[in-house]
Enzyme design. Structure first.
Site, PDB file in Angstrom:
ATOM      1  N   ASP A 205     -10.248  -6.239   0.003  1.00 56.89           N
ATOM      2  CA  ASP A 205      -9.343  -5.988  -1.110  1.00 56.89           C
ATOM      3  C   ASP A 205      -9.054  -4.500  -0.964  1.00 56.89           C
ATOM      4  O   ASP A 205      -9.916  -3.674  -1.267  1.00 56.89           O
ATOM      5  CB  ASP A 205     -10.015  -6.286  -2.457  1.00 56.89           C
ATOM      6  CG  ASP A 205      -9.036  -6.124  -3.596  1.00 56.89           C
ATOM      7  OD1 ASP A 205      -8.344  -5.081  -3.630  1.00 56.89           O
ATOM      8  OD2 ASP A 205      -8.929  -7.017  -4.440  1.00 56.89           O
ATOM      9  N   HIS A 206      -7.868  -4.174  -0.460  1.00 57.16           N
ATOM     10  CA  HIS A 206      -7.684  -2.769  -0.058  1.00 57.16           C
ATOM     11  C   HIS A 206      -7.742  -1.807  -1.248  1.00 57.16           C
ATOM     12  O   HIS A 206      -7.930  -0.615  -1.074  1.00 57.16           O
ATOM     13  CB  HIS A 206      -6.416  -2.580   0.794  1.00 57.16           C
ATOM     14  CG  HIS A 206      -5.150  -2.525   0.011  1.00 57.16           C
ATOM     15  ND1 HIS A 206      -4.501  -3.642  -0.424  1.00 57.16           N
ATOM     16  CD2 HIS A 206      -4.402  -1.475  -0.417  1.00 57.16           C
ATOM     17  CE1 HIS A 206      -3.415  -3.283  -1.089  1.00 57.16           C
ATOM     18  NE2 HIS A 206      -3.325  -1.971  -1.092  1.00 57.16           N
TER      19      HIS A 206
ATOM     20  N   HIS B 128      -6.648  -7.444  -6.895  1.00 55.95           N
ATOM     21  CA  HIS B 128      -6.680  -5.990  -7.115  1.00 55.95           C
ATOM     22  C   HIS B 128      -6.981  -5.610  -8.577  1.00 55.95           C
ATOM     23  O   HIS B 128      -7.848  -4.783  -8.845  1.00 55.95           O
ATOM     24  CB  HIS B 128      -5.347  -5.347  -6.724  1.00 55.95           C
ATOM     25  CG  HIS B 128      -4.918  -5.657  -5.321  1.00 55.95           C
ATOM     26  ND1 HIS B 128      -5.801  -5.793  -4.281  1.00 55.95           N
ATOM     27  CD2 HIS B 128      -3.685  -5.853  -4.781  1.00 55.95           C
ATOM     28  CE1 HIS B 128      -5.138  -6.043  -3.165  1.00 55.95           C
ATOM     29  NE2 HIS B 128      -3.849  -6.092  -3.444  1.00 55.95           N
TER      30      HIS B 128
HETATM   31  C1  BG6 Z   1      -0.631  -5.919  -1.590  1.00 61.13           C
HETATM   32  C2  BG6 Z   1       0.394  -6.849  -2.158  1.00 61.13           C
HETATM   33  O1  BG6 Z   1      -1.911  -6.510  -1.605  1.00 61.13           O
HETATM   34  O2  BG6 Z   1      -0.673  -4.720  -2.348  1.00 61.13           O
HETATM   35  C3  BG6 Z   1       1.754  -6.189  -2.183  1.00 61.13           C
HETATM   36  O3  BG6 Z   1       0.455  -8.032  -1.377  1.00 61.13           O
HETATM   37  C4  BG6 Z   1       1.691  -4.865  -2.891  1.00 61.13           C
HETATM   38  O4  BG6 Z   1       2.731  -7.030  -2.810  1.00 61.13           O
HETATM   39  C5  BG6 Z   1       0.552  -4.005  -2.341  1.00 61.13           C
HETATM   40  O5  BG6 Z   1       2.926  -4.202  -2.686  1.00 61.13           O
HETATM   41  C6  BG6 Z   1       0.380  -2.767  -3.188  1.00 61.13           C
HETATM   42  O6  BG6 Z   1      -0.571  -1.930  -2.566  1.00 61.13           O
HETATM   43  P1  BG6 Z   1      -0.569  -0.348  -2.789  1.00 61.13           P
HETATM   44  O7  BG6 Z   1      -1.733   0.138  -2.022  1.00 61.13           O
HETATM   45  O8  BG6 Z   1       0.753   0.152  -2.290  1.00 61.13           O
HETATM   46  O9  BG6 Z   1      -0.680  -0.145  -4.274  1.00 61.13           O
END
Ligand code: BG6
Length: 483
Positions: A178-179, A241
């Site tokens: 989960d980045h 997230h």
């Molecule tokens: C991803 C989603 O996991 O996270 C995308 O699939 C989204 O739709 C992205 O744009 C947002 O990540 P960050 O790091 O730019 O907030």
């Protein structure tokens, strides 16, 4: 760090190009790669090795946060080999196995194998079980499996997927990405109170009015309509997230804990989340979809007009909710969460609003005194600030003023750098553990069903706005506003 083989399924895809190759390169620049590492990229299209290495190099030039340096570049690229691969063909697994073993013996690498699945969701369990049956994952060293989101598309499919993965890998060997957990400021949350006792005093729960978590974006659906039409914001951002951010925020740890203890605490938080029923979801949930508008001074189409989107689509591109964590720490303090595409700005932040005194001094400030806020900005900027009220001597009114506790001068590592490093060193603290994922799905499942049955309205909001009015009303019902 032990020497290893890193097998990347989906090496010609977008994630590899934009995030994974640059992350590996920046780890390499920081001296955080194993001395001997064999990186094997897999994809359906055949490429000779040198062409694959050129693609990796181009990805670094386009997306690395630090400029590509001539010195060492070829050494870095030499780690990469390419193997044409079809996830359903036995022959492919045999070829892959031979290549892994050939490189292991050529580079004198022990049988430590890290498998990264950046592939279509339907291929995840197919690949995992084939890795097992082909013998590739039966190593004399360690084996680990990194899985990208989405992890299932509802509770049942997530459970089935997990069951299938468990036949080939143990829970300790599965690293669910989960980045958001890789973002440096999110990783900070866990030690914030421990490292800053003064903040701990400030976070006295009897003084907190509410907690707000926002993950807003300016981008629309981009070229991902075929995925997003089925996912919507609820599966794309909320189940993973946002619920992870809720868990990390509610941890509130006074002491430093081990990875295992953090995992247990997170599980306690998600278990304490008050259930929302399908029939009454409309009371606490707002879903929305963007219409045409202007984002950052550029006119943009509405969601229904985006390429690949059904003209009658009921997919949510915005989600807001009121949550209650029924545990000793957070009882009586609402959490509000929201996320949306095509809003006015890109910002992920946590805001803690403190209780205000009754407005008994409106001689000084006819508008009333704004509440104090503790703002943790996660991205794109990283910052912690406290909003206080200062008296303007010329008007005798209070003006909200921000005190910044920390501003990041130096560029921070990207989430994927931290997560890849952790996976390579066997630290699973900032990965989503199965029970968290399952409990998140359990909590959100009735809402997913309410959406599917259109049991609550789909509000519209113009692109470039902050979201539907209904989301503002949700907070106004409780005499609050979004920050
Ligand atoms: C991803 C989603 O996991 O996270 C995308 O699939 C989204 O739709 C992205 O744009 C947002 O990540 P960050 O790091 O730019 O907030």
């Amino acid at each position: 760090m032990p020497n290893m083989t890193f097998v990347l399924f989906g090496a010609t895809g977008d994630l590899a190009k934009r995030k994974l190759f640059p992350a590996l390169y920046n780890l390499f620049l920081d001296g955080k790669m194993p001395t001997a590492v064999s990186i094997i990229g897999l994809g359906r299209t055949p490429y000779p090795n040198d062409e694959f290495q050129s693609k990796v190099e181009q990805a670094l030039r386009d997306y690395s946060r630090r400029p590509v340096q001539t010195a060492g570049l070829q050494d870095f690229l030499n780690h990469f080999q390419y193997c044409t691969f079809d996830a359903t063909s036995d022959e492919s697994y045999q070829n892959l196995h031979e290549l892994i073993q050939y490189r292991e013996s050529a580079l004198d690498i022990p049988e430590n194998r890290l498998f990264y699945l950046s592939v279509a969701p339907q291929l995840v369990d197919v690949i995992a079980s084939n890795l097992h049956s082909s013998g590739i994952s039966q190593t004399k060293g360690w084996k680990r499996l990194i899985v990208e989101k989405p992890f299932g598309s509802d509770l049942k499919s997530a459970q089935q997927l997990n069951e299938r993965l468990s036949t080939a890998f143990s829970e300790e060997e599965i690293y669910r990405i989960d980045h958001y957990l890789g973002k440096p400021m999110v990783q900070n949350l866990e030690s914030l109170v421990f490292a800053n006792p003064a903040l701990g005093l400030l976070l006295d729960h009897s003084k907190i009015a509410n907690v707000q978590i926002t993950a807003s974006e300016t981008v629309g659906v981009e070229s991902r309509a075929s995925y997003y039409e089925h996912a919507g914001a609820i599966r794309d951002m909320v189940q993973n997230h946002l619920l992870q951010l809720v868990m990390m925020t509610a941890l509130n740890l006074p002491e430093e804990l081990t990875a295992k203890e953090i995992e247990i605490k997170k599980k306690e938080v998600i278990t304490s989340l008050r259930p929302i029923e399908k029939e009454t979801a409309y009371r606490d949930i707002v879903r929305g979809q963007y219409t045409a508008g202007e984002v950052l001074n550029t006119p943009v189409a509405g969601y229904k007009e985006e390429p690949g989107v059904n003209a009658a689509s009921m997919t949510d591109t915005y989600f807001a909710a009121r949550l209650h964590i029924d545990n000793q720490d957070w009882s009586g303090i609402p959490f509000y969460i929201r996320t949306g595409k095509r809003t006015d700005k890109k910002s992920t932040r946590i805001v803690i609003e403190f209780k205000s005194k009754v407005n008994d001094n409106n001689k000084l400030s006819p508008e009333g005194i704004a509440p104090n806020l503790l703002i943790v900005e996660i991205s794109p900027n990283e910052n912690i600030s406290l909003r206080v009220n200062m008296k303007d001597p010329s008007t005798n009114r209070f003006i909200p003023t921000a005190i910044n506790f920390s501003t990041t001068q130096e560029e921070q590592p990207e989430a994927y750098e931290l997560l890849l490093f952790d996976a390579m060193t066997g630290n699973a603290t900032f990965f989503a553990h199965w029970q968290e994922v399952e409990l998140s799905w359990k909590w959100i499942q009735p809402i997913v069903e309410a959406f599917e049955e259109n049991a609550l309205p789909l509000h519209t909001y113009p692109a470039g706005s902050t979201g539907p009015d209904a989301a503002n009303q949700l907070l106004q019902e409780d005499q609050f506003n979004w920050w």
